[in-house]
Motif scaffolding. Sequence first.
Motif, short mmCIF file in Angstrom:
data_model
loop_
_atom_site.label_atom_id
_atom_site.label_comp_id
_atom_site.label_asym_id
_atom_site.label_seq_id
_atom_site.Cartn_x
_atom_site.Cartn_y
_atom_site.Cartn_z
N PHE A 1 7.00 -48.96 -10.08
CA PHE A 1 8.35 -48.41 -10.17
C PHE A 1 9.03 -48.50 -8.81
N THR A 2 10.27 -48.95 -8.84
CA THR A 2 11.09 -49.10 -7.64
C THR A 2 12.31 -48.19 -7.77
N GLY A 3 13.13 -48.19 -6.76
CA GLY A 3 14.35 -47.38 -6.82
C GLY A 3 14.13 -46.02 -6.22
N SER A 4 14.77 -45.01 -6.81
CA SER A 4 14.75 -43.67 -6.23
C SER A 4 13.38 -43.01 -6.30
N GLU A 5 12.56 -43.40 -7.26
CA GLU A 5 11.22 -42.83 -7.39
C GLU A 5 10.21 -43.96 -7.44
N GLN A 6 9.63 -44.29 -6.29
CA GLN A 6 8.70 -45.40 -6.19
C GLN A 6 7.28 -44.93 -6.44
N ARG B 1 14.82 -45.34 -12.79
CA ARG B 1 15.86 -44.78 -13.66
C ARG B 1 16.07 -45.64 -14.90
N THR B 2 16.08 -46.94 -14.72
CA THR B 2 16.26 -47.85 -15.86
C THR B 2 15.13 -47.68 -16.86
N TRP B 3 13.89 -47.52 -16.37
CA TRP B 3 12.75 -47.35 -17.27
C TRP B 3 12.89 -46.08 -18.11
N VAL B 4 13.30 -44.99 -17.50
CA VAL B 4 13.49 -43.74 -18.23
C VAL B 4 14.59 -43.90 -19.27
N HIS B 5 15.67 -44.57 -18.91
CA HIS B 5 16.77 -44.81 -19.86
C HIS B 5 16.31 -45.72 -21.01
N LYS C 1 16.09 -44.72 -25.13
CA LYS C 1 16.98 -45.55 -25.96
C LYS C 1 18.42 -45.52 -25.46
N GLU C 2 18.61 -45.33 -24.16
CA GLU C 2 19.95 -45.32 -23.58
C GLU C 2 20.28 -46.66 -22.92
N THR C 3 19.27 -47.52 -22.78
CA THR C 3 19.43 -48.83 -22.16
C THR C 3 18.71 -49.86 -23.01
N SER C 4 19.33 -50.98 -23.20
CA SER C 4 18.74 -52.07 -23.97
C SER C 4 17.66 -52.78 -23.15
N LEU C 5 16.53 -53.06 -23.78
CA LEU C 5 15.48 -53.82 -23.11
C LEU C 5 15.99 -55.20 -22.72
N PHE C 6 16.74 -55.83 -23.61
CA PHE C 6 17.28 -57.16 -23.35
C PHE C 6 18.11 -57.17 -22.07
N SER D 1 18.21 -54.96 -19.68
CA SER D 1 17.41 -54.55 -18.52
C SER D 1 16.61 -55.72 -17.96
N ILE D 2 16.14 -56.58 -18.85
CA ILE D 2 15.40 -57.77 -18.40
C ILE D 2 16.35 -58.80 -17.82
N VAL D 3 17.50 -59.02 -18.49
CA VAL D 3 18.48 -60.00 -17.99
C VAL D 3 18.99 -59.59 -16.60
N SER D 4 19.20 -58.31 -16.39
CA SER D 4 19.69 -57.84 -15.09
C SER D 4 18.56 -57.68 -14.08
N ARG D 5 17.34 -57.97 -14.50
CA ARG D 5 16.13 -57.91 -13.65
C ARG D 5 15.82 -56.50 -13.16
N LYS D 6 16.28 -55.51 -13.89
CA LYS D 6 15.92 -54.12 -13.56
C LYS D 6 14.55 -53.79 -14.14
N ILE D 7 14.13 -54.54 -15.16
CA ILE D 7 12.78 -54.46 -15.71
C ILE D 7 12.24 -55.88 -15.75
N ARG D 8 11.06 -56.08 -15.19
CA ARG D 8 10.40 -57.39 -15.22
C ARG D 8 8.98 -57.18 -15.72
N ASP D 9 8.49 -58.15 -16.46
CA ASP D 9 7.12 -58.03 -16.96
C ASP D 9 6.35 -59.32 -16.76
N LYS D 10 5.05 -59.15 -16.62
CA LYS D 10 4.11 -60.26 -16.59
C LYS D 10 3.11 -59.97 -17.70
N GLY D 11 3.15 -60.78 -18.71
CA GLY D 11 2.31 -60.55 -19.88
C GLY D 11 3.18 -60.61 -21.12
#
Length: 84
Positions: free
Chosen positions: A9-14, A45-49, A53-58, A60-70
Amino acid sequence: MQVTYHFTFTGSEQRTATVSIADEDVRVMDGHVGKRNVHISADSRTWVHFLAKETSLFWSIVSRKIRDKGNPRWMLVFKRCFLA
C-alpha cells in the motif's frame, strides 16, 4: 480454495502485508510472507474505495492507482470476502 495475496500500500497509509485464505481460514501478516498467488500494489485510499464499491476496478487499474501481478480475478475473489 487457497490463495496468498501480497499487498503493497502506498499513499497516505503505507504498509506491506500478506493475506492468506485457505478454506474458511484467513490469516493477515505484516510484510510479504511466503509464496504469493498475486501481488497487489495500491494507493491505500483507492483500495478502500474499491472494496466499498465507490471506485471501479477498471478505472483504478487504468489510472495505475491499483496494479497487480498475477491473475486479476483474485482481486475480485478478495473483494467478495467483504460483501455483506
